[in-house]
Motif scaffolding. Structure first.
Motif, PDB file in Angstrom:
ATOM      1  N   ALA A 262      40.882  38.670  47.697  1.00 56.33           N
ATOM      2  CA  ALA A 262      40.767  38.667  46.237  1.00 56.33           C
ATOM      3  C   ALA A 262      41.400  39.934  45.672  1.00 56.33           C
ATOM      4  O   ALA A 262      41.223  41.022  46.225  1.00 56.33           O
ATOM      5  CB  ALA A 262      39.298  38.567  45.830  1.00 56.33           C
ATOM      6  N   THR A 279      33.413  46.697  41.662  1.00 54.19           N
ATOM      7  CA  THR A 279      33.822  46.375  43.041  1.00 54.19           C
ATOM      8  C   THR A 279      32.602  46.342  43.956  1.00 54.19           C
ATOM      9  O   THR A 279      32.497  45.476  44.823  1.00 54.19           O
ATOM     10  CB  THR A 279      34.862  47.374  43.593  1.00 54.19           C
ATOM     11  OG1 THR A 279      34.421  48.689  43.307  1.00 54.19           O
ATOM     12  CG2 THR A 279      36.228  47.151  43.005  1.00 54.19           C
ATOM     13  N   ARG A 283      31.702  43.028  46.065  1.00 55.61           N
ATOM     14  CA  ARG A 283      31.709  43.107  47.536  1.00 55.61           C
ATOM     15  C   ARG A 283      30.348  42.748  48.122  1.00 55.61           C
ATOM     16  O   ARG A 283      30.254  42.169  49.197  1.00 55.61           O
ATOM     17  CB  ARG A 283      32.131  44.501  47.986  1.00 55.61           C
ATOM     18  CG  ARG A 283      33.627  44.697  47.840  1.00 55.61           C
ATOM     19  CD  ARG A 283      34.097  46.024  48.377  1.00 55.61           C
ATOM     20  NE  ARG A 283      35.544  46.119  48.211  1.00 55.61           N
ATOM     21  CZ  ARG A 283      36.180  47.185  47.731  1.00 55.61           C
ATOM     22  NH1 ARG A 283      35.492  48.270  47.388  1.00 55.61           N
ATOM     23  NH2 ARG A 283      37.482  47.181  47.612  1.00 55.61           N
ATOM     24  N   LEU A 291      38.337  42.590  48.990  1.00 53.96           N
ATOM     25  CA  LEU A 291      38.634  42.750  47.564  1.00 53.96           C
ATOM     26  C   LEU A 291      39.516  43.981  47.378  1.00 53.96           C
ATOM     27  O   LEU A 291      39.172  45.076  47.831  1.00 53.96           O
ATOM     28  CB  LEU A 291      37.324  42.927  46.794  1.00 53.96           C
ATOM     29  CG  LEU A 291      37.457  43.151  45.292  1.00 53.96           C
ATOM     30  CD1 LEU A 291      37.861  41.860  44.588  1.00 53.96           C
ATOM     31  CD2 LEU A 291      36.150  43.683  44.708  1.00 53.96           C
TER      32      LEU A 291
END
Ligand code: GDP
Ligand code: MG
Length: 394
Positions: A262, A279, A283, A291
């Motif tokens: 991603a 984030t 995650r 990510l």
């Protein structure tokens, strides 16, 4: 899952499996739905069948419209792997595609600018990976005419690159895309096990090939289950840990696993503090999906993408060397992780297997430089391989 379907519904199901055209599939699925009793036990199945039916109807409508011709959605594979970009409109798919490949896809800032897939090549060290820019993914319920074909493209890809827009609810974007895809049998997280059923008159009876195990039943249970669907000839391949439920589910939908990465795009538009919080949250929810925060505008983070994509694909590079030559091939042979010398030979030149004497290996999988190995030796990324055969010149 169901298991208690009446015989009539099971027979109708078989008709659906045998249906070839979209029209035939629609008709068979309608008949199947009317034969399934509606209760708690069949709830999921009915929901799935209805969803599938509406996809098929859309597909039919779309193909009627397209009879006149026009560009196709099919993209021929080139390079070591095909990776399809997926994301909502204006998330920055085309901008990222342009920044990572040698190709150009239109960026206008107007929603729905990209109407057809566009292929381009992304380079990771000495490996070429094909990226495919796509029309936007639409949230469930929002009708876009290409939805069925976009999902087909995703199902056929080797991996997916999900593009999230940090200025909109990126967490929800990822959540809804994962849910939508998984609901259609496209898994973005590695399942514990998987079942593949190949039906053919050529197999006499039901044969099981186990590369794993059935956790709650015997081979006989699998046979009985399939026979209850009037399937008497099939090859059933079991990978990892699966339940009888998984076996039954695989009759209804071919489940595929697509490695995914991603990208959290447009990070030039938020603060570092906001980004860190976001984030972390993403995650935590999706530990299996790498990510990478990026900006197509400033190119920040983009340098990490090729490696992350290559790693997700579970591929290795092997270089061949002629006996007595010093230099290995410049172009690597790109094959699945876990491949043996024999697997590599199947790609290089099948005849080598018949006349194989031994191979010499330099690199990560060799105990010492030039180690002599057999056909079953497992290769590693970066290996150099030299083949010795019984006959000179082959
Ligand atoms: N600030 C900023 N804008 C971006 C970034 N990536 C894309 N955009 C803008 O977002 C809009 C949509 O981009 P596009 O690549 O066409 O998105 P697509 O619809 O997903 O293909 C365009 O106006 C781009 O200029 C980025 O990293 N930062
Ligand atoms: Mg676009």
């Amino acid at each position: 899952m169901v298991t208690n379907l009446p015989a009539e519904a099971r027979a109708k199901w078989l008709k659906y499996l045998d249906a070839r055209t979209t029209e035939e599939k629609i008709k068979a699925l309608e008949e199947f739905l009317s034969a399934v009793p509606k209760h708690k036990g069949t709830e999921n199945l009915v929901a799935w069948a209805r969803k599938k039916l509406s996809e098929l109807r859309e597909e039919l409508e779309e193909s009627k419209k397209r009879r006149g011709g026009g560009p196709s959605f099919f993209v021929e594979k080139h390079g070591a792997a095909q990776v399809v970009l997926l994301g909502y409109t204006l998330s920055g798919k085309s901008s990222i595609f342009n920044a990572l490949t040698n190709a150009k896809s239109k960026v206008t800032g107007i929603p729905y600018t990209t109407m057809f897939p566009v292929p381009g090549m992304m380079v990771y060290e000495d490996v070429q990976i094909q990226l495919v820019d796509t029309p936007p993914f639409a949230p469930e319920g929002v009708k876009v005419s290409w939805r069925g074909r976009l999902l087909g493209l995703a199902r056929n890809a080797d991996a997916l690159l999900l593009v999230l827009d940090v200025t909109r609810d990126s967490e929800e974007q990822l959540r809804s895309m994962v849910k939508d895809l998984e609901g259609l049998g496209i898994l973005l997280r590695k399942p514990r096990g998987r079942v593949q059923i190949e039906r053919s008159k050529a197999y006499s009876g039901i044969r099981l090939v186990k590369m794993g195990k059935i956790v709650d039943g015997t081979e006989d249970d699998v046979r009985k289950l399939l026979e209850s669907y009037r399937i008497y000839n099939a090859l059933v391949k079991i990978y990892g840990e699966v339940s009888l439920d998984d076996v039954e589910k695989s009759l209804f939908e071919a489940v595929v696993y697509k490695p995914s990465v991603a990208l959290l795009n447009k990070i030039d538009l938020i603060s570092q503090e906001e980004l860190d919080k976001l984030t972390n949250r993403i995650r935590e929810q999706f530990p299996d999906i790498p990510l990478i925060p990026v900006s197509a505008t400033t190119r920040q983070g983009l340098e990490l993408v090729p490696k992350a994509v290559f790693n997700s694909l579970d591929l290795i590079r092997v270089y061949t060397k002629e006996p007595n030559s010093r230099e290995p091939s410049k172009e690597p042979l790109v094959i699945p992780k876990g491949s043996t010398v024999e697997d590599a030979l199947k790609v290089i030149r099948e005849e080598f297997i018949k006349y194989f004497k031994y191979a010499r290996i330099w690199g990560p999988s060799a105990k010492y430089p030039g180690e002599k190995v057999g056909l079953d030796h497992v290769l590693a990324d970066g290996d150099i391989i030299e083949i010795r055969t019984q006959i000179r010149g082959i």
